[in-house]
Design a protein around this motif. Sequence first.
Motif, PDB file in Angstrom:
ATOM      1  N   VAL A   1       0.872  -1.168   0.000  1.00 28.72           N
ATOM      2  CA  VAL A   1       0.000   0.000   0.000  1.00 28.72           C
ATOM      3  C   VAL A   1       0.911   1.221   0.000  1.00 28.72           C
TER       4      VAL A   1
ATOM      5  N   ALA B   1      -1.467  -1.206  -4.109  1.00 26.83           N
ATOM      6  CA  ALA B   1      -2.693  -0.486  -3.782  1.00 26.83           C
ATOM      7  C   ALA B   1      -2.281   0.954  -3.536  1.00 26.83           C
TER       8      ALA B   1
ATOM      9  N   CYS C   1      -3.327   5.144  -3.058  1.00 29.41           N
ATOM     10  CA  CYS C   1      -4.350   6.138  -2.760  1.00 29.41           C
ATOM     11  C   CYS C   1      -3.728   7.520  -2.815  1.00 29.41           C
TER      12      CYS C   1
ATOM     13  N   TYR D   1      -4.571  -1.722  -7.545  1.00 29.20           N
ATOM     14  CA  TYR D   1      -5.875  -1.306  -7.005  1.00 29.20           C
ATOM     15  C   TYR D   1      -5.685   0.135  -6.559  1.00 29.20           C
TER      16      TYR D   1
ATOM     17  N   THR E   1      -8.590  -2.847   0.036  1.00 24.98           N
ATOM     18  CA  THR E   1      -7.321  -3.397  -0.439  1.00 24.98           C
ATOM     19  C   THR E   1      -7.158  -4.836   0.039  1.00 24.98           C
TER      20      THR E   1
ATOM     21  N   GLU F   1      -9.340  -7.024  -1.979  1.00 24.78           N
ATOM     22  CA  GLU F   1      -8.846  -7.166  -3.354  1.00 24.78           C
ATOM     23  C   GLU F   1      -7.678  -8.144  -3.449  1.00 24.78           C
TER      24      GLU F   1
ATOM     25  N   ILE G   1      -1.959  -7.587   3.079  1.00 27.73           N
ATOM     26  CA  ILE G   1      -1.097  -6.432   2.851  1.00 27.73           C
ATOM     27  C   ILE G   1       0.235  -6.741   3.505  1.00 27.73           C
TER      28      ILE G   1
END
Length: 117
Positions: A17, A41, A43, A65, A84, A87, A91
């Motif tokens: 992430v 992932a 953001c 993602y 996440t 998906e 993580i």
Amino acid sequence: MREEIIMALGLKGRVAVATGTTHVMEEEPQSILANERYQLALCVIKQGVLEKTVVKLWEKGVKVYAEKVDVTNLEETDAFISNTAKEFGSIDTLVNNAGTGTMSDPMELPEEVIHRN
């Protein structure tokens, strides 16, 4: 030879992430992780930047993602992490690259600004 090193370290297929992925540059954490064969992932608060980043990573063959998320909003952040995990199933790595800043005397900042930054 490079593929053997990646496999020996067990990085291929791991999930990372990365927050605050605001630029499409080779030096950005998402590009480095993509080169190590991570699934990503991402953001970011700016939708247009997010789309450009995702396209560039897809072109490299990276599974991505992505969501537009304001990481200062706990509900948005929690939802992103939950989505996440759904998906990818897990993580493995977190890169906190999001942040803001204020150029001023810290002793004069209101408390809400200190907590946000």
